[in-house]
Write an enzyme that holds these catalytic residues in place. Sequence first.
Site, PDB file in Angstrom:
ATOM      1  N   HIS A 259      22.930  43.360  34.154  1.00  0.00           N
ATOM      2  CA  HIS A 259      21.894  44.416  33.547  1.00  0.00           C
ATOM      3  C   HIS A 259      22.602  45.854  34.346  1.00  0.00           C
ATOM      4  O   HIS A 259      22.078  46.766  34.089  1.00  0.00           O
ATOM      5  CB  HIS A 259      20.605  44.134  34.239  1.00  0.00           C
ATOM      6  CG  HIS A 259      19.636  43.703  33.104  1.00  0.00           C
ATOM      7  ND1 HIS A 259      19.228  44.477  31.981  1.00  0.00           N
ATOM      8  CD2 HIS A 259      19.223  42.402  32.648  1.00  0.00           C
ATOM      9  CE1 HIS A 259      18.667  43.813  31.048  1.00  0.00           C
ATOM     10  NE2 HIS A 259      18.641  42.426  31.599  1.00  0.00           N
ATOM     11  N   LYS A 261      24.013  49.544  34.951  1.00  0.00           N
ATOM     12  CA  LYS A 261      24.387  50.275  33.976  1.00  0.00           C
ATOM     13  C   LYS A 261      25.064  51.365  34.600  1.00  0.00           C
ATOM     14  O   LYS A 261      24.153  52.298  35.143  1.00  0.00           O
ATOM     15  CB  LYS A 261      22.989  50.780  33.048  1.00  0.00           C
ATOM     16  CG  LYS A 261      22.435  49.574  32.149  1.00  0.00           C
ATOM     17  CD  LYS A 261      21.195  49.947  31.426  1.00  0.00           C
ATOM     18  CE  LYS A 261      20.719  48.852  30.796  1.00  0.00           C
ATOM     19  NZ  LYS A 261      20.441  47.542  31.552  1.00  0.00           N
TER      20      LYS A 261
END
Length: 377
Positions: A259, A261
């Site tokens: 996840h 980013k």
Amino acid sequence: MLQEGAHGKWTVSSSDESAEENSDSEKPCTSSLSDAACGRTSGPQYPCSDARKAAHKRKASPLKLTDKSLSSETPPAAKQRPSQEGSGWCLSSSDEEPEDQQKHSHKETVEEEIHDVPKEHSLSLCEDDKLSENMEEQEYNATPTEAQDTWDLVTGDNPFRFFLTKVSGIEQKYNSGALHIKDILSPIFGTLVSSAQFNYCIDVGWLVRQYPQEFRKKPLLIVHGEKRESKAELIAQARPYENISFCQAKLDIAFGTHHTKMMLLLYEEGLRVVIHTSNLIAEDWRQKTQGIWLSPLYPRLPKGASGSAGESATNFKADLISYLKAYGYPALKEWIDLIQEHDLSETRVYLLGSAPGRYQGSDKEKWGHLRLRKVPK
């Protein structure tokens, strides 16, 4: 797994992959690449979890119930599972129905190496895609005044350098102090040499269009956590772009997902780190409020500087390097060396990372909530 309750039979599906799929020796599998052809699917044209795709499908074709119970006159295309009749609601599954599986049985088997991806998937734009791209350009046409405002915003007095994303379709005054991904990648901040994009859900074609024209052929490393079909789809999206390479995050824990980013942007003038909350897809940057931390432009250290040079009071440089090393990939070694060569001393935030694994002793305090405990208040 089929279960039965007060509302009929229902299926529990998981977007996580089995231990077999988690192994390094991944087997070839049936690809869904041919779905990307015009008119064959209403789902997202980027690889992501089955749950996200199912949600997109439900949003595009919502279930409509009339006052009457589901009748035998319901057209075949609209009929529901018999076990759900009369319940007043419908549970959907991310797994395909048997008839769907038959529809897709003609799909080619795709090896996950880039040279085995079918050549017919060339990212040719459908009419809807062209319209979307035109709308994209119309929504973002920065004037010289707006470019100057962006420069002043990013280089101004903002000690923690936290920003929100712009939202399209609202008055400009409400976007004051906000940034778009094209602002972040704008040439006003330097001459880009190469970049790395870490993310969960990625639309490669859309991502490339966010870079200024003069930077679209610069080396781009995409760090992802996709496997099997989704990995093959991602590689297929990148076929038209010779400058794009990939790094797959290995997830040893069955329920883990990648996840992170983050952007690493190397300029002739220095290095910048961007940590944000948006997937690299149009929906996340168009009408959603997301968060962005944008680092200063880090200058290059003098040659011969010590290994500890350029560290911040928050230990940001060492923590970032430690996080990248946790991937265990040679593809990231170049970026680790580049970070080591730059002065990150102006950073005023702490980096809290999370890396899959089992840790003992002092290593337990390197990641997650145990690391958070050690951050000075």
